[in-house]
Design a protein around this motif. Structure first.
Motif, short mmCIF file in Angstrom:
data_model
loop_
_atom_site.label_atom_id
_atom_site.label_comp_id
_atom_site.label_asym_id
_atom_site.label_seq_id
_atom_site.Cartn_x
_atom_site.Cartn_y
_atom_site.Cartn_z
N LYS A 158 63.60 42.96 117.62
CA LYS A 158 64.06 44.05 116.78
C LYS A 158 65.18 44.80 117.49
O LYS A 158 64.97 45.81 118.14
N SER A 159 66.38 44.31 117.35
CA SER A 159 67.55 44.95 117.93
C SER A 159 68.75 44.58 117.08
O SER A 159 68.89 43.44 116.65
N THR A 160 69.62 45.56 116.83
CA THR A 160 70.77 45.29 115.97
C THR A 160 71.97 44.79 116.77
O THR A 160 72.03 44.93 117.99
N ILE A 161 72.92 44.21 116.05
CA ILE A 161 74.16 43.77 116.68
C ILE A 161 74.86 44.97 117.31
O ILE A 161 75.37 44.89 118.43
N PHE A 162 74.85 46.09 116.60
CA PHE A 162 75.47 47.30 117.15
C PHE A 162 74.81 47.74 118.44
O PHE A 162 75.48 48.09 119.41
N ALA A 163 73.48 47.69 118.48
CA ALA A 163 72.76 48.08 119.69
C ALA A 163 73.15 47.21 120.87
O ALA A 163 73.22 47.67 122.01
#
Length: 296
Positions: free
Chosen positions: A178-183
């Motif tokens: 659970k991690s976004t590309i932005f993160a």
């Protein structure tokens, strides 16, 4: 799958094991099978580890592998179809033949084999052994994306003419994490790309699987400029991790140790006395004299 061209324009197979598209050029069937088992990327109708065809292949007995796989493939088993496709791509136990490889990839893809869908997407995207056809590429990436593969979703987005769809800042970085590309971007130094993602609606409030917001990740690994960007864009300087209770200042002190990052957080109102779930303040989380001096 990326491709390499030799004198015969052979398709050389690769596979996706990380996001967004970490292809391995010229990967062998053996490596693919090992990765399929190791990363559990697809639900195979045949258990490769108990399959005589797999065992034969691992022993470089291609004739026996093909003998076991072909009947299963002709009965519609997607794993066997994909395996034969790779053998034709790489010329292992058979004469290298792009057309036959694509035939078996298509059979497997139509039967829901995600790796085959990814390979077909790359083949049509790049025009490898076929006429380039981005619509056909999008079709197969879309099918793999429906099965939850983040890399396929990324490649599908790259075919769009919309720059925000291409950036996809709020998509998961990789399936199962659970991690976004932005993160992920904010842990680096590409402030320009982070700005573009923010303009496309990147969320500052997306929490990853470890309980951290983007500001936590930037404080852990990035630069003063990235911290400044996030804070002026609305990130909360005293945001607590949902799991550890750590603030960005805690993480900057423990992991980043860059005085410029620590000063920037303090200038924006970081609380020197904020405690984490272990009951420690940032100054109690370090033994570095220079950092301690900054926090006094």
């Amino acid at each position: 799958m990326n491709t390499q061209f030799g004198g015969s324009n052979e398709i050389q197979v690769a596979t996706f094991c990380t996001y967004p598209h970490a292809s391995l050029v010229g990967v062998t069937m053996r490596q693919i099978l090992i990765m399929l088992g190791s990363f559990a990327m697809v639900s195979l109708s045949v258990n490769a580890w108990a399959d005589p065809g797999y065992d034969a292949y691992m022993n470089e007995d291609y004739a026996t592998a093909l003998k076991h796989w072909r009947p299963q493939a002709e009965r519609g088993d997607a794993y066997s179809q994909f395996s034969i496709g790779v053998m034709y791509s790489n010329g292992e136990g058979v004469t290298q033949d792009d057309a036959k490889a694509i035939y078996w990839y298509r059979k497997a893809a139509e039967n829901g084999e995600m790796e085959a869908q990814l390979v077909l997407g790359d083949i049509y995207r790049d025009g490898s052994g076929v006429k380039q056809d981005k619509k056909e590429a999008a079709k197969w990436y879309r099918e793999a994306a429906k099965l939850g593969h983040a890399g396929a979703k990324y490649q599908l987005n790259q075919l769009s003419s919309d720059p925000c769809i291409q950036l996809s800042p709020n998509d998961n970085y990789v399936k199962g994490f659970k991690s976004t590309i932005f993160a992920n971007i904010v842990t680096g130094k590409d402030v320009k790309k982070a700005k573009a993602m923010l303009a496309c609606g990147a969320s500052l409030n997306a929490v990853d699987g470890e309980g951290y917001y983007p500001i936590h990740l930037a404080a852990t690994r990035s630069t003063r400029d990235m911290i400044e960007l996030l804070l002026v864009s609305g990130a909360k300087v005293n945001e607590r991790s949902t799991i550890t209770g750590e603030s960005p200042l805690h993480l900057a002190v423990i992991y980043n140790k860059d005085p410029a990052v620590i000063r920037t957080l303090l200038e924006h109102g970081a609380d020197r006395n904020q405690i984490n779930n272990a009951g420690k303040t940032p100054i109690q989380s370090t033994e570095n004299p220079a950092t301690i001096e900054l926090l006094k």
